[in-house]
Design a protein around this motif. Structure first.
Motif, PDB file in Angstrom:
ATOM      1  N   LEU A 134     -26.716   3.976  39.817  1.00 13.75           N
ATOM      2  CA  LEU A 134     -25.750   2.873  39.872  1.00 13.75           C
ATOM      3  C   LEU A 134     -25.925   1.898  38.711  1.00 13.75           C
ATOM      4  O   LEU A 134     -24.947   1.457  38.100  1.00 13.75           O
ATOM      5  CB  LEU A 134     -25.852   2.144  41.220  1.00 13.75           C
ATOM      6  CG  LEU A 134     -25.343   2.995  42.383  1.00 13.75           C
ATOM      7  CD1 LEU A 134     -25.777   2.425  43.715  1.00 13.75           C
ATOM      8  CD2 LEU A 134     -23.823   3.121  42.339  1.00 13.75           C
ATOM      9  N   PHE A 150     -14.838   4.147  36.023  1.00 15.09           N
ATOM     10  CA  PHE A 150     -14.816   2.937  36.859  1.00 15.09           C
ATOM     11  C   PHE A 150     -14.354   3.277  38.276  1.00 15.09           C
ATOM     12  O   PHE A 150     -14.925   2.807  39.254  1.00 15.09           O
ATOM     13  CB  PHE A 150     -13.863   1.900  36.242  1.00 15.09           C
ATOM     14  CG  PHE A 150     -14.557   0.797  35.528  1.00 15.09           C
ATOM     15  CD1 PHE A 150     -14.919   0.948  34.199  1.00 15.09           C
ATOM     16  CD2 PHE A 150     -14.878  -0.393  36.165  1.00 15.09           C
ATOM     17  CE1 PHE A 150     -15.584  -0.073  33.521  1.00 15.09           C
ATOM     18  CE2 PHE A 150     -15.539  -1.414  35.504  1.00 15.09           C
ATOM     19  CZ  PHE A 150     -15.884  -1.258  34.173  1.00 15.09           C
ATOM     20  N   PHE A 165     -14.502   6.143  39.848  1.00 12.04           N
ATOM     21  CA  PHE A 165     -15.553   6.935  40.505  1.00 12.04           C
ATOM     22  C   PHE A 165     -16.630   6.011  41.065  1.00 12.04           C
ATOM     23  O   PHE A 165     -17.079   6.143  42.205  1.00 12.04           O
ATOM     24  CB  PHE A 165     -16.149   7.910  39.484  1.00 12.04           C
ATOM     25  CG  PHE A 165     -17.339   8.679  39.970  1.00 12.04           C
ATOM     26  CD1 PHE A 165     -17.197   9.692  40.909  1.00 12.04           C
ATOM     27  CD2 PHE A 165     -18.612   8.403  39.484  1.00 12.04           C
ATOM     28  CE1 PHE A 165     -18.299  10.403  41.360  1.00 12.04           C
ATOM     29  CE2 PHE A 165     -19.716   9.111  39.929  1.00 12.04           C
ATOM     30  CZ  PHE A 165     -19.565  10.116  40.870  1.00 12.04           C
ATOM     31  N   TRP A 166     -17.013   5.024  40.251  1.00 11.03           N
ATOM     32  CA  TRP A 166     -18.063   4.073  40.654  1.00 11.03           C
ATOM     33  C   TRP A 166     -17.611   3.245  41.868  1.00 11.03           C
ATOM     34  O   TRP A 166     -18.327   3.159  42.870  1.00 11.03           O
ATOM     35  CB  TRP A 166     -18.399   3.171  39.457  1.00 11.03           C
ATOM     36  CG  TRP A 166     -19.163   1.936  39.798  1.00 11.03           C
ATOM     37  CD1 TRP A 166     -20.281   1.856  40.582  1.00 11.03           C
ATOM     38  CD2 TRP A 166     -18.877   0.591  39.386  1.00 11.03           C
ATOM     39  NE1 TRP A 166     -20.713   0.549  40.670  1.00 11.03           N
ATOM     40  CE2 TRP A 166     -19.871  -0.239  39.945  1.00 11.03           C
ATOM     41  CE3 TRP A 166     -17.888   0.024  38.581  1.00 11.03           C
ATOM     42  CZ2 TRP A 166     -19.891  -1.629  39.726  1.00 11.03           C
ATOM     43  CZ3 TRP A 166     -17.929  -1.344  38.367  1.00 11.03           C
ATOM     44  CH2 TRP A 166     -18.919  -2.159  38.941  1.00 11.03           C
ATOM     45  N   TRP A 223     -17.195   5.201  45.101  1.00 15.42           N
ATOM     46  CA  TRP A 223     -18.510   5.544  45.669  1.00 15.42           C
ATOM     47  C   TRP A 223     -18.997   4.420  46.572  1.00 15.42           C
ATOM     48  O   TRP A 223     -19.467   4.643  47.686  1.00 15.42           O
ATOM     49  CB  TRP A 223     -19.516   5.811  44.548  1.00 15.42           C
ATOM     50  CG  TRP A 223     -20.803   6.363  45.070  1.00 15.42           C
ATOM     51  CD1 TRP A 223     -21.115   7.673  45.245  1.00 15.42           C
ATOM     52  CD2 TRP A 223     -21.946   5.619  45.529  1.00 15.42           C
ATOM     53  NE1 TRP A 223     -22.385   7.790  45.775  1.00 15.42           N
ATOM     54  CE2 TRP A 223     -22.918   6.548  45.966  1.00 15.42           C
ATOM     55  CE3 TRP A 223     -22.246   4.258  45.621  1.00 15.42           C
ATOM     56  CZ2 TRP A 223     -24.165   6.169  46.472  1.00 15.42           C
ATOM     57  CZ3 TRP A 223     -23.476   3.879  46.124  1.00 15.42           C
ATOM     58  CH2 TRP A 223     -24.425   4.822  46.542  1.00 15.42           C
ATOM     59  N   PHE A 283     -20.948   1.073  31.436  1.00 10.87           N
ATOM     60  CA  PHE A 283     -19.596   0.502  31.472  1.00 10.87           C
ATOM     61  C   PHE A 283     -19.530  -0.896  30.846  1.00 10.87           C
ATOM     62  O   PHE A 283     -18.602  -1.229  30.153  1.00 10.87           O
ATOM     63  CB  PHE A 283     -19.063   0.435  32.908  1.00 10.87           C
ATOM     64  CG  PHE A 283     -18.799   1.779  33.523  1.00 10.87           C
ATOM     65  CD1 PHE A 283     -18.442   2.876  32.743  1.00 10.87           C
ATOM     66  CD2 PHE A 283     -18.907   1.964  34.896  1.00 10.87           C
ATOM     67  CE1 PHE A 283     -18.203   4.119  33.315  1.00 10.87           C
ATOM     68  CE2 PHE A 283     -18.669   3.205  35.471  1.00 10.87           C
ATOM     69  CZ  PHE A 283     -18.322   4.279  34.685  1.00 10.87           C
ATOM     70  N   ILE A 333     -24.795   3.787  35.306  1.00 14.82           N
ATOM     71  CA  ILE A 333     -23.371   3.891  34.949  1.00 14.82           C
ATOM     72  C   ILE A 333     -22.760   2.517  34.665  1.00 14.82           C
ATOM     73  O   ILE A 333     -21.940   2.381  33.773  1.00 14.82           O
ATOM     74  CB  ILE A 333     -22.539   4.689  35.988  1.00 14.82           C
ATOM     75  CG1 ILE A 333     -22.527   4.023  37.356  1.00 14.82           C
ATOM     76  CG2 ILE A 333     -23.033   6.121  36.095  1.00 14.82           C
ATOM     77  CD1 ILE A 333     -21.553   4.674  38.333  1.00 14.82           C
ATOM     78  N   THR A 334     -23.201   1.499  35.396  1.00 17.44           N
ATOM     79  CA  THR A 334     -22.627   0.172  35.134  1.00 17.44           C
ATOM     80  C   THR A 334     -23.167  -0.401  33.818  1.00 17.44           C
ATOM     81  O   THR A 334     -22.469  -1.145  33.134  1.00 17.44           O
ATOM     82  CB  THR A 334     -22.909  -0.800  36.292  1.00 17.44           C
ATOM     83  OG1 THR A 334     -24.301  -0.730  36.648  1.00 17.44           O
ATOM     84  CG2 THR A 334     -22.073  -0.460  37.500  1.00 17.44           C
TER      85      THR A 334
END
Lengths: 470, 82
Positions: A57, B33, B35-36, B39, A64, A60-61
């Motif tokens: 988590l 984004f 997908f995140w 989830w 991003f 990926i952020t």
């Protein structure tokens, strides 16, 4: 790259950061073992998953938006200037993928951008990302056995991909406003990782409350001992090991200091490792100081805790954290004494805060990271008073008040306050704490019931086989 | 058919981005984004269901006290090798 020297420096730098990432992975392995060792049997699976799932988590952020924040927020924004363009760090940038360094397709990038970032972007991003995991993982230990995993993961993203990287932009960057205007110096992240994570954990704990059974009716605390102290020990040893990667990841391995800082020293070059502020240091210096501050912390913690294994190991960590701000410049004996002070402070403050404010910090994270980190930043302000905070002209020098204000920003402004606000919101929505009856019987009740049923079934089958055979 | 900008390695010194479908980065970002966030929504729903089931189980077994007594019995059984 068309010549051997350029390729050697570039690929060495790429490989250097890659190795730091591998080492820092061990910090997370250590945190997972540590938390499982510290938690009770009935909560193991959830405790492990809570810490493990912060990895994807936060990763990926951080891809991003975290990486972009590091470059874009160096001025606040709007504290000392506007947002800064960082086209190599946006998630839609072609440099956030496999790239050979040739001419860009996207018109926001230049040929210089692609030539510089193509081979360094991924490994540099990952080195910072591993700091993000560490920051979130520090918080994870403090809140075990009663926080909802979903709430923790939201909080992990807040610190891992947002608040810590803002503090890195401000105070752990060659052009951050705190460095330029306050002379903030925190070479190995006493404040930018540890104080912020400790402050963040405290903000969450204040809203979350203690575990059931932690305090007696008269308010005195009970010890909830680690179910497996040996797993905790191995976990902490692995964190020590990972710290080697953490330390060298805070450096730039090889750069011409005069050239990088655009200093007016015609015809001169000085190639060296530097800290993140582009000030020269050496791997030898930080190796001396890492080991001496670790030793100071271990020795004081052993004495002050009467040889308690958990606190002796934690004290070693507090020793390193207490000296990290200035470990690029300290004398090793200074590092040892300052590290000893960090361990003493962490131990005493933990129990004082626990008794006074009824805060249940399950692993002492607020003390070891938060208080020792705060102390480390302040100590560097005194010890390095008058040193330049940067090789660039016009930056404020290091001072006790500059570093004290910096420590307050790390611990309270970017640590405690956002954590308290987000926790309040989650709590208001009934999303912060696990239901009371589940906390009593343990988060793994379903897993454990199933395992017990399966064990009963196997035992029954074995008995039947035995009877049939006899 | 070619998904990427590479059809040979002869001019590698001029190559930039070499992943497939160069030019779709913004779409990939939006998909990432989504997908995140999906989830998180799914996980929160799953967690609520899991907790509701746990609470139901605890009630069926007579409340937290009864579950803890049962666990204590099992531990004793384990220790004596039954």
């Amino acid at each position: 790259m068309d010549n051997e020297l350029t390729s050697l420096i570039t690929i060495f730098t790429e490989f250097y950061y890659w190795v730091t990432v591998v080492f820092m992975f061990l910090i997370h392995v250590g945190f997972c073992m540590y938390e499982v060792g510290a938690s009770r049997y009935k909560n193991h699976t959830h405790t492990l998953m809570k810490n493990t799932m912060l990895i994807p988590l936060v990763t990926i952020t951080f891809y991003f938006f975290g990486w972009w924040i590091y470059f874009a927020f160096v001025n606040g924004p709007w504290i000392s200037g506007p947002l800064v363009d960082a086209p190599w760090a946006t998630p839609w940038s072609e440099l956030m993928g496999t790239h050979m360094g040739g001419a860009p397709v996207q018109d926001t990038l230049t040929g210089d951008d692609t030539a510089f970032w193509a081979r360094i972007n991924g490994v540099f991003w990952a080195a910072f990302l591993l700091f993000s995991w560490t920051a979130a993982s520090i918080v994870s230990g403090a809140v075990i056995e009663r926080i909802r995993p979903s709430a923790f993961w939201i909080l992990a993203i807040v610190i891992g991909s947002f608040t810590w990287i803002i503090d890195a932009a401000w105070g752990w960057s060659w052009n951050g406003w705190m460095v330029e205007d306050l002379g903030y110096h925190d070479a190995y992240a006493s404040g930018v990782i540890h104080a912020i994570a400790g402050g963040f954990a405290l903000g969450v704990l204040l809203v979350l409350g203690p575990r059931i059974g932690k305090f007696r009716k008269d308010g005195t605390p009970r010890n909830i001992n680690p179910h497996n102290p040996w797993l905790v020990t191995i976990g902490l040893f692995l964190i020590y090991t990972g710290f080697w990667g953490f330390y060298v990841a805070c450096n730039i391995p090889m750069i011409d200091v005069y050239g990088a800082a655009m200093l007016d020293v015609e015809g001169k070059s000085f190639f060296s490792a530097t800290n993140i502020y582009l000030q020269p240091t050496t791997l030898s210096a930080i190796t001396f100081n890492f080991l001496m501050s670790l030793s100071g912390g271990l020795m004081v913690a052993y004495m002050v805790s009467d040889g308690d294994a958990f606190w002796t190991y934690s004290g070693g960590l507090a020793g390193v954290i207490g000296a990290s701000s200035g470990n690029d410049l300290y004398h090793p004996i200074q590092a040892m004494l300052i590290g000893g002070g960090g361990a003493f402070l962490a131990y005493k403050m933990h129990y004082w805060v626990e008794n006074k404010f009824k805060i249940d910090d399950a692993v002492g994270a607020v003390a070891v990271h938060g208080y020792a980190g705060f102390y480390g930043v302040c100590m560097a302000g005194f010890m390095l008073w008058g040193y330049p905070s940067s090789p660039f002209e016009g930056y404020a020098p290091i001072t006790p008040w500059g570093n004290f204000i910096g420590a307050v920003i790390m611990f309270f402004v970017l640590g405690f306050v956002p954590a308290w606000i987000v926790s309040k919101i989650l709590n208001g929505m009934g999303m912060l704490r696990i239901p009371r009856e589940i906390e009593m019987v343990g988060l793994d009740i379903n897993h454990e019931s199933l395992r017990a049923m399966e064990a009963d079934e196997v035992a029954k089958a074995v008995r039947e086989e035995a009877r049939a055979g006899s | 058919m070619a998904t990427g900008p590479v059809d040979n390695w002869l001019n590698i010194d001029t190559f930039g981005a070499i992943y497939p479908f160069v030019g779709t980065e913004m779409m990939l970002t939006i998909a990432g984004f989504a997908f995140w966030l999906i989830w998180h929504f799914k996980q929160i729903r799953k967690e609520n269901e899991e907790f509701a089931k746990d609470i139901e189980n605890i009630k069926k077994q007579g409340g937290p006290g009864a579950v803890l007594d049962d666990e204590a019995r099992r531990e004793i059984e384990d220790q004596v090798g039954q």
